[in-house]
Design an enzyme around this catalytic site. Structure first.
Site, PDB file in Angstrom:
ATOM      1  N   ASP A  81      46.267   4.503   2.581  1.00  0.00           N
ATOM      2  CA  ASP A  81      47.130   5.683   2.443  1.00  0.00           C
ATOM      3  C   ASP A  81      48.393   5.526   3.315  1.00  0.00           C
ATOM      4  O   ASP A  81      48.301   5.068   4.466  1.00  0.00           O
ATOM      5  CB  ASP A  81      46.298   6.895   2.920  1.00  0.00           C
ATOM      6  CG  ASP A  81      46.908   8.224   2.532  1.00  0.00           C
ATOM      7  OD1 ASP A  81      47.681   8.268   1.563  1.00  0.00           O
ATOM      8  OD2 ASP A  81      46.585   9.240   3.200  1.00  0.00           O
ATOM      9  N   VAL A 231      43.050  14.965  -0.285  1.00  0.00           N
ATOM     10  CA  VAL A 231      42.528  15.947   0.680  1.00  0.00           C
ATOM     11  C   VAL A 231      42.048  15.194   1.913  1.00  0.00           C
ATOM     12  O   VAL A 231      41.232  14.275   1.806  1.00  0.00           O
ATOM     13  CB  VAL A 231      41.343  16.746   0.090  1.00  0.00           C
ATOM     14  CG1 VAL A 231      40.816  17.752   1.107  1.00  0.00           C
ATOM     15  CG2 VAL A 231      41.737  17.450  -1.204  1.00  0.00           C
ATOM     16  N   THR A 233      42.708  16.722   5.809  1.00  0.00           N
ATOM     17  CA  THR A 233      42.540  17.565   6.993  1.00  0.00           C
ATOM     18  C   THR A 233      41.341  18.511   6.897  1.00  0.00           C
ATOM     19  O   THR A 233      40.639  18.727   7.890  1.00  0.00           O
ATOM     20  CB  THR A 233      43.842  18.358   7.236  1.00  0.00           C
ATOM     21  OG1 THR A 233      44.912  17.411   7.318  1.00  0.00           O
ATOM     22  CG2 THR A 233      43.778  19.167   8.507  1.00  0.00           C
TER      23      THR A 233
HETATM   24  P1  13P Z   1      45.858  16.890   3.953  1.00  0.00           P
HETATM   25  O1  13P Z   1      45.349  16.200   5.179  1.00  0.00           O
HETATM   26  O2  13P Z   1      46.878  17.917   4.267  1.00  0.00           O
HETATM   27  O3  13P Z   1      44.758  17.398   3.078  1.00  0.00           O
HETATM   28  O4  13P Z   1      46.639  15.770   3.117  1.00  0.00           O
HETATM   29  C1  13P Z   1      45.993  14.582   2.756  1.00  0.00           C
HETATM   30  C2  13P Z   1      46.978  13.601   2.247  1.00  0.00           C
HETATM   31  O5  13P Z   1      47.898  13.944   1.545  1.00  0.00           O
HETATM   32  C3  13P Z   1      46.782  12.204   2.614  1.00  0.00           C
HETATM   33  O6  13P Z   1      47.847  11.403   2.238  1.00  0.00           O
END
Ligand code: 13P
Length: 282
Positions: A81, A231, A233
């Site tokens: 990511d 998703v 956090t």
């Molecule tokens: P959140 O942590 O806000 O859910 O976002 C996850 C994300 O977009 C990872 O690239």
């Protein structure tokens, strides 16, 4: 099977649904996320940051993702990511990640194209998939979205050019979401998403900052072409809250599993709930 974004996002397109992409921070969380996907009979994307990949070990993550995909007959993508550094991307691909994101969104448009194209070329050696990003996803402070002057939405015409010139498999769009927003919710620009969707003609779009997306908005963004739903956090926060309680509750000589398993159960149930929403049924 151990697959790439291409297979799972094509299926999502055909079924007008999104595939959940869940960030893991350690090796323990990974099986819980895959078990949720098995229970929900859907593919799943496991994502790690460069930091998590180095902490756990790239090959360890690849090995567990592959062995669980085999054992449970579920389609699993292992995706790096928000990587900005080509060497980090190369490390992940060489270790067997099936997918990477090159985040050149803070660069001038032309440099973003050049950087992304280079990653697509390298990824093609192992047949891995690549996600690119255009525009800026917002940020948060203490879980609340902060207004940033330099946040700009993805421009539809640029999106078309970017997709054509880079050869990416999925495009992350900036439509008002923010990373790490767990204490408030996002106001998404559906209008912008619709314009992008109309311009890119069915190309798979990715939403970042999924924690801050209102549940009632999930269907609408999927109907407007979101095929990968990130998703992170929400899983992290609930893991921490649950394990803190467990550590406080148990004596210091208890098995460490007694402190970790409750957190895994919470992660699994959140992931299952998200996957149910992302199926976009009824
Ligand atoms: P959140 O942590 O806000 O859910 O976002 C996850 C994300 O977009 C990872 O690239």
């Amino acid at each position: 099977m151990y697959v790439t974004l291409r297979e799972v996002l094509a299926e999502a397109n055909a079924l007008n649904m999104a595939v959940g992409a869940f960030n893991t921070h350690n090796l323990e969380m990974l099986p819980a996320i895959i078990r949720a996907a098995v229970a929900q009979k859907t593919p799943v994307i496991i994502q790690t940051s460069e930091g998590t990949a180095s902490y756990v070990g790239h090959r360890n993550l690849v090995a567990v993702a592959k062995s669980m995909a085999d054992e449970f007959g579920v389609d699993v993508v292992l995706h790096l990511d928000h990587a900005k550094n080509f060497d980090e991307i190369r490390k992940a691909l060489d270790a067997g990640y099936s997918s990477v994101m090159y985040d050149g969104s803070s660069l001038p448009f032309k440099e973003n194209i050049l950087g992304t194209k280079r990653v697509v070329e390298y990824a093609s050696k192992t047949n891995a998939s690549v996600e690119g990003e255009l525009g800026t996803v917002g940020g948060t402070e203490d879980g609340i979205a902060v207004a940033q002057a330099d946040v700009h939405y993805t421009e539809p015409e640029q999106a078309v050019e970017f997709i054509e010139k880079t050869g990416i498999d999925a495009l992350a769009v900036a439509i008002g979401t923010n990373h790490g927003q767990y204490k408030s919710k996002t106001n998404i620009s559906f209008e912008q998403l619709e314009k992008i969707r109309d311009a890119v003609n069915g190309f798979p779009l990715v939403i970042h900052g999924g924690t801050g997306v209102k549940e009632e908005d999930v269907r609408r963004v999927i109907d407007l072409g979101i095929r990968k739903f990130n998703v992170g956090t929400e899983l992290l926060v609930n893991w921490n809250i649950t394990s803190k309680d467990a550590y406080n509750e148990h004596k210091e000589n208890t098995s460490n599993r007694n402190n970790v398993v409750p957190a895994l159960e919470v992660v699994q149930s959140i992931v299952e709930h998200k996957i149910q929403l992302f199926k976009n049924i009824g």
